[in-house]
Write a protein that holds these residues in place. Structure first.
Motif, PDB file in Angstrom:
ATOM      1  N   GLY A   1      51.658  80.684 -21.125  1.00 59.39           N
ATOM      2  CA  GLY A   1      50.324  80.243 -21.797  1.00 59.39           C
ATOM      3  C   GLY A   1      49.268  80.925 -20.683  1.00 59.39           C
TER       4      GLY A   1
ATOM      5  N   ASN B   1      47.050  83.163 -21.844  1.00 58.94           N
ATOM      6  CA  ASN B   1      45.906  83.750 -22.567  1.00 58.94           C
ATOM      7  C   ASN B   1      44.962  83.240 -22.260  1.00 58.94           C
ATOM      8  OD1 ASN B   1      47.407  81.684 -24.050  1.00 58.94           O
ATOM      9  ND2 ASN B   1      46.036  82.316 -25.637  1.00 58.94           N
ATOM     10  N   ARG B   2      44.663  81.875 -21.571  1.00 60.67           N
ATOM     11  CA  ARG B   2      43.394  81.198 -21.587  1.00 60.67           C
ATOM     12  C   ARG B   2      43.775  80.004 -20.313  1.00 60.67           C
ATOM     13  NH1 ARG B   2      43.060  76.467 -25.222  1.00 60.67           N
ATOM     14  NH2 ARG B   2      45.086  76.410 -26.529  1.00 60.67           N
TER      15      ARG B   2
ATOM     16  N   ILE C   1      44.047  77.668 -17.352  1.00 60.42           N
ATOM     17  CA  ILE C   1      44.588  77.847 -16.034  1.00 60.42           C
ATOM     18  C   ILE C   1      45.653  78.707 -15.969  1.00 60.42           C
ATOM     19  CG2 ILE C   1      46.178  76.412 -14.392  1.00 60.42           C
ATOM     20  CD1 ILE C   1      44.543  73.834 -15.514  1.00 60.42           C
TER      21      ILE C   1
ATOM     22  N   ARG D   1      50.959  82.937 -27.421  1.00 59.45           N
ATOM     23  CA  ARG D   1      51.144  82.936 -28.854  1.00 59.45           C
ATOM     24  C   ARG D   1      50.411  83.933 -29.683  1.00 59.45           C
ATOM     25  NH1 ARG D   1      51.531  76.537 -29.857  1.00 59.45           N
ATOM     26  NH2 ARG D   1      49.583  76.470 -28.817  1.00 59.45           N
TER      27      ARG D   1
ATOM     28  N   ASP E   1      56.668  81.564 -27.966  1.00 55.20           N
ATOM     29  CA  ASP E   1      56.164  79.996 -27.886  1.00 55.20           C
ATOM     30  C   ASP E   1      57.641  79.103 -27.308  1.00 55.20           C
ATOM     31  OD1 ASP E   1      56.170  77.335 -28.989  1.00 55.20           O
ATOM     32  OD2 ASP E   1      55.035  78.036 -30.588  1.00 55.20           O
ATOM     33  N   VAL E   2      57.055  78.276 -26.601  1.00 49.88           N
ATOM     34  CA  VAL E   2      58.009  77.715 -25.528  1.00 49.88           C
ATOM     35  C   VAL E   2      58.884  76.748 -26.240  1.00 49.88           C
ATOM     36  CG1 VAL E   2      56.895  77.864 -23.368  1.00 49.88           C
ATOM     37  CG2 VAL E   2      56.334  75.893 -24.726  1.00 49.88           C
TER      38      VAL E   2
ATOM     39  N   ASN F   1      53.368  76.838 -17.109  1.00 57.44           N
ATOM     40  CA  ASN F   1      52.141  76.407 -17.234  1.00 57.44           C
ATOM     41  C   ASN F   1      51.597  75.742 -18.773  1.00 57.44           C
ATOM     42  OD1 ASN F   1      48.949  76.492 -16.857  1.00 57.44           O
ATOM     43  ND2 ASN F   1      49.368  77.707 -18.486  1.00 57.44           N
TER      44      ASN F   1
ATOM     45  N   GLY G   1      52.043  70.199 -13.416  1.00 55.39           N
ATOM     46  CA  GLY G   1      52.267  68.978 -13.850  1.00 55.39           C
ATOM     47  C   GLY G   1      50.715  68.460 -13.997  1.00 55.39           C
TER      48      GLY G   1
ATOM     49  N   TYR H   1      51.963  62.406 -22.808  1.00 53.92           N
ATOM     50  CA  TYR H   1      51.770  63.515 -21.902  1.00 53.92           C
ATOM     51  C   TYR H   1      52.172  63.198 -20.490  1.00 53.92           C
ATOM     52  CZ  TYR H   1      48.626  66.811 -19.637  1.00 53.92           C
ATOM     53  OH  TYR H   1      48.103  67.764 -18.817  1.00 53.92           O
TER      54      TYR H   1
ATOM     55  N   LYS I   1      54.973  64.836 -17.767  1.00 53.88           N
ATOM     56  CA  LYS I   1      54.225  65.277 -16.485  1.00 53.88           C
ATOM     57  C   LYS I   1      54.909  64.609 -15.289  1.00 53.88           C
ATOM     58  CE  LYS I   1      51.457  68.646 -18.079  1.00 53.88           C
ATOM     59  NZ  LYS I   1      51.677  69.796 -17.971  1.00 53.88           N
TER      60      LYS I   1
ATOM     61  N   GLY J   1      44.111  67.947 -11.127  1.00 54.23           N
ATOM     62  CA  GLY J   1      43.364  66.334 -11.702  1.00 54.23           C
ATOM     63  C   GLY J   1      42.560  67.230 -12.954  1.00 54.23           C
TER      64      GLY J   1
ATOM     65  N   ILE K   1      40.150  69.832 -14.483  1.00 48.67           N
ATOM     66  CA  ILE K   1      39.643  71.216 -14.530  1.00 48.67           C
ATOM     67  C   ILE K   1      39.170  71.646 -15.871  1.00 48.67           C
ATOM     68  CG2 ILE K   1      40.766  73.396 -13.838  1.00 48.67           C
ATOM     69  CD1 ILE K   1      42.017  71.393 -11.979  1.00 48.67           C
TER      70      ILE K   1
ATOM     71  N   THR L   1      38.627  73.601 -18.546  1.00 51.23           N
ATOM     72  CA  THR L   1      39.227  74.279 -19.548  1.00 51.23           C
ATOM     73  C   THR L   1      39.016  73.784 -20.609  1.00 51.23           C
ATOM     74  OG1 THR L   1      41.257  73.217 -19.619  1.00 51.23           O
ATOM     75  CG2 THR L   1      41.051  74.726 -17.760  1.00 51.23           C
TER      76      THR L   1
ATOM     77  N   THR M   1      40.061  69.977 -21.063  1.00 51.97           N
ATOM     78  CA  THR M   1      38.693  68.865 -20.796  1.00 51.97           C
ATOM     79  C   THR M   1      37.639  69.253 -21.607  1.00 51.97           C
ATOM     80  OG1 THR M   1      38.457  70.521 -18.811  1.00 51.97           O
ATOM     81  CG2 THR M   1      39.582  68.527 -18.458  1.00 51.97           C
TER      82      THR M   1
HETATM   83  P1  NDP Z   1      44.380  75.016 -22.289  1.00 49.34           P
HETATM   84  O1  NDP Z   1      44.642  74.031 -23.452  1.00 49.34           O
HETATM   85  O2  NDP Z   1      43.392  75.578 -21.988  1.00 49.34           O
HETATM   86  O3  NDP Z   1      45.767  76.076 -22.367  1.00 49.34           O
HETATM   87  C1  NDP Z   1      47.201  75.773 -22.645  1.00 49.34           C
HETATM   88  C2  NDP Z   1      47.783  77.229 -22.780  1.00 49.34           C
HETATM   89  O4  NDP Z   1      49.216  76.665 -23.185  1.00 49.34           O
HETATM   90  C3  NDP Z   1      47.305  77.963 -23.777  1.00 49.34           C
HETATM   91  O5  NDP Z   1      47.729  79.305 -23.261  1.00 49.34           O
HETATM   92  C4  NDP Z   1      48.310  77.808 -24.943  1.00 49.34           C
HETATM   93  O6  NDP Z   1      48.467  78.789 -25.881  1.00 49.34           O
HETATM   94  C5  NDP Z   1      49.669  77.520 -24.200  1.00 49.34           C
HETATM   95  N1  NDP Z   1      50.682  76.868 -24.787  1.00 49.34           N
HETATM   96  C6  NDP Z   1      50.381  75.481 -25.636  1.00 49.34           C
HETATM   97  N2  NDP Z   1      51.659  75.267 -26.314  1.00 49.34           N
HETATM   98  C7  NDP Z   1      52.535  76.306 -26.209  1.00 49.34           C
HETATM   99  C8  NDP Z   1      53.778  76.617 -26.668  1.00 49.34           C
HETATM  100  N3  NDP Z   1      54.216  75.862 -27.690  1.00 49.34           N
HETATM  101  N4  NDP Z   1      54.152  77.980 -26.576  1.00 49.34           N
HETATM  102  C9  NDP Z   1      53.430  78.722 -25.433  1.00 49.34           C
HETATM  103  N5  NDP Z   1      52.319  78.502 -25.140  1.00 49.34           N
HETATM  104  C10 NDP Z   1      51.493  77.167 -25.366  1.00 49.34           C
HETATM  105  O7  NDP Z   1      45.122  74.039 -21.125  1.00 49.34           O
HETATM  106  P2  NDP Z   1      45.132  74.083 -19.343  1.00 49.34           P
HETATM  107  O8  NDP Z   1      44.758  75.703 -19.171  1.00 49.34           O
HETATM  108  O9  NDP Z   1      43.732  73.299 -19.290  1.00 49.34           O
HETATM  109  O10 NDP Z   1      46.259  73.499 -19.086  1.00 49.34           O
HETATM  110  C11 NDP Z   1      47.209  74.404 -18.736  1.00 49.34           C
HETATM  111  C12 NDP Z   1      48.308  73.411 -17.753  1.00 49.34           C
HETATM  112  O11 NDP Z   1      47.834  72.627 -16.984  1.00 49.34           O
HETATM  113  C13 NDP Z   1      48.840  72.620 -18.957  1.00 49.34           C
HETATM  114  O12 NDP Z   1      50.248  72.429 -18.593  1.00 49.34           O
HETATM  115  C14 NDP Z   1      48.036  71.157 -18.931  1.00 49.34           C
HETATM  116  O13 NDP Z   1      48.713  70.149 -19.038  1.00 49.34           O
HETATM  117  C15 NDP Z   1      47.949  71.167 -17.145  1.00 49.34           C
HETATM  118  N6  NDP Z   1      46.737  70.335 -16.764  1.00 49.34           N
HETATM  119  C16 NDP Z   1      45.530  70.653 -17.125  1.00 49.34           C
HETATM  120  C17 NDP Z   1      44.551  69.837 -16.914  1.00 49.34           C
HETATM  121  C18 NDP Z   1      43.104  70.262 -17.077  1.00 49.34           C
HETATM  122  O14 NDP Z   1      42.449  69.334 -16.598  1.00 49.34           O
HETATM  123  N7  NDP Z   1      42.647  71.112 -17.878  1.00 49.34           N
HETATM  124  C19 NDP Z   1      44.805  68.771 -15.874  1.00 49.34           C
HETATM  125  C20 NDP Z   1      46.119  68.580 -15.467  1.00 49.34           C
HETATM  126  C21 NDP Z   1      47.161  69.440 -15.877  1.00 49.34           C
HETATM  127  P3  NDP Z   1      47.540  78.872 -27.260  1.00 49.34           P
HETATM  128  O15 NDP Z   1      46.345  79.684 -26.660  1.00 49.34           O
HETATM  129  O16 NDP Z   1      48.383  79.745 -27.935  1.00 49.34           O
HETATM  130  O17 NDP Z   1      47.461  77.555 -27.793  1.00 49.34           O
END
Ligand code: NDP
Length: 273
Positions: free
Chosen positions: A48, A50-51, A53, A73, A87-88, A114, A165, A179, A183, A210, A212, A214, A217
Motif C-alpha cells: 500500500g 501509493n498513498r 502512511i 492496486r 492486492d493483499v 501497511n 497496527g 478493525y 490490529k 494513533g 495520522i 491521511t 482520518t
Molecule cells: P489510507 O487509506 O490512506 O491508505 C491505505 C493503503 O492501503 C492504500 O495504499 C490502499 O491502496 C492500500 N490497500 C487497502 N486495501 C488493500 C488491498 N486489499 N491490497 C493492497 N493494498 C490495499 O490509509 P493510511 O495510510 O492512513 O493507513 C495505512 C495503515 O496504517 C493501515 O494499516 C491503517 O490501518 C494504519 N493506521 C492508520 C492510522 C491513521 O490515523 N491514518 C492510524 C492507525 C493505523 P488503494 O489506494 O488501492 O486503496
C-alpha cells in the motif's frame, strides 16, 4: 560540551595536542558511523505504498538509500520506488509481485505490512461481510505477505518485519470491532514470528499509530476529529512522516535487538496499554 569544559578557550600549550587528538578520534568515529549506515542498504517492500502512511514510509527508505518496492492496486509509488501491482487479498497477484521484486531488486530483507482498510459501524449494525472483508485485508493480507517474505529472510539469515497496527488494537474503539480485532491480532502475530524466527536474525515488531493525517482520518467528520484531538495528550494528529521515521529505525541495524514489541506513535493516546 565536555571538551570545552576540560579545555577552556585557547587551552594550555600542553593540552592542545591532546585536544586535537580527541577531536581526530571523534571525527573518525563519526565517519565510520556514516559509512556503516550507508553499508546497510536493504531491499524493502512496503504494501500500500501509493498513498498515506505507506507512501511516506517508502519515501523515507528511499531517502536513506535503500532499494524500495511498493505494492499498489492502482497508481504509482513515490519516485525512486519500484511499483508492483498487487492486492493483499489476492494470492496470485502477490506471487507475481514478489517474483518481480526478487528479480529486479533481490530478495526482500525488510517487509512493511501497511495496507489496511476500515469499515466502521457499531456492532449491532456490523454485517459478516463488514467483519470478514476487514479481516481478509488487515489480518489475512498481512499473513500472506509475511509468509512470502520470510522464506528469503530465513535463507539470508536477516529480516525486519514491521506490521502497521493501530492504537485501537489495544485500546479498543466503538464502531471498530472488526478493525481493532485485526490490529490486536498483529501483536500475537509479531510475537509468534519472534519466537519462531528470532534466532535467525529476523525481528518482527508492530508500530501502532494513533491518529495520522491521511485519507483514512480525513474521512472522519470534522466534529469527530476535534473530539479525538481533545483526547490526545499531544493535542494534534501526526504527519505520516512521523510514523515513517520510526519504521525505518526499526528496520535499521540499530534496532537488531528489538523484537515482539509494540511501538506507539500516538502522541500519548494509548498510554498504559
Ligand atoms: P489510507 O487509506 O490512506 O491508505 C491505505 C493503503 O492501503 C492504500 O495504499 C490502499 O491502496 C492500500 N490497500 C487497502 N486495501 C488493500 C488491498 N486489499 N491490497 C493492497 N493494498 C490495499 O490509509 P493510511 O495510510 O492512513 O493507513 C495505512 C495503515 O496504517 C493501515 O494499516 C491503517 O490501518 C494504519 N493506521 C492508520 C492510522 C491513521 O490515523 N491514518 C492510524 C492507525 C493505523 P488503494 O489506494 O488501492 O486503496
Amino acid at each position: 560540551m565536555r571538551l570545552t569544559r576540560v579545555f577552556p578557550r585557547g587551552g594550555s600549550a600542553t593540552c592542545r595536542p591532546f585536544k586535537t587528538k580527541l577531536l581526530e578520534i571523534n571525527a573518525r568515529i563519526i565517519a565510520k558511523r556514516k559509512a556503516y549506515e550507508l553499508s546497510t542498504a536493504r531491499t524493502v517492500l512496503v504494501t500500500g505504498g501509493n498513498r498515506g502512511i505507506g507512501r511516506a514510509i517508502a519515501e523515507e527508505f528511499i531517502r536513506q538509500g535503500h532499494r524500495v518496492a511498493v505494492t499498489v492496486r492502482s497508481g504509482e509509488g513515490p519516485t525512486g520506488a519500484l511499483s508492483v501491482i498487487a492486492d493483499v487479498t489476492d494470492s496470485a497477484s502477490l506471487d507475481a509481485a514478489f517474483a518481480e521484486v526478487a528479480e529486479k531488486l533481490g530478495p526482500i530483507e525488510v517487509l512493511v505490512a501497511n495496507a489496511g482498510i476500515t469499515r466502521d459501524t457499531l456492532l449491532m449494525r456490523m454485517t459478516e461481510d463488514d467483519f470478514e472483508s476487514v479481516v481478509n485485508t488487515n489480518l489475512n493480507g498481512v499473513f500472506r505477505v509475511v509468509k512470502r517474505a520470510s522464506t528469503g529472510m530465513i535463507k539470508g539469515k536477516f529480516g525486519r518485519i514491521v506490521l502497521i497496527g493501530s492504537v485501537v488494537g489495544l485500546l479498543g474503539s466503538a464502531g471498530q470491532v472488526n478493525y481493532s480485532s485485526t490490529k490486536s491480532a498483529l501483536v500475537g502475530m509479531a510475537r509468534s514470528i519472534t519466537r519462531e524466527l528470532g534466532a535467525r536474525g529476523i525481528t518482527a515488531n508492530v508500530v501502532a499509530p494513533g491518529f495520522i493525517d491521511t485519507d483514512m482520518t480525513a474521512a472522519l467528520p470534522e466534529a469527530q476529529q476535534d473530539e479525538y484531538k481533545k483526547k490526545i495528550p499531544a493535542g494534534r494528529f501526526a504527519q505520516p512522516e512521523e510514523v515513517a521515521r520510526v519504521v525505518t529505525w526499526l528496520a535499521s541495524d540499530d534496532a537488531a535487538y528489538i523484537s515482539g514489541a509494540v511501538i506507539p506513535v500516538d502522541g500519548g493516546l494509548g498510554m498504559g496499554h
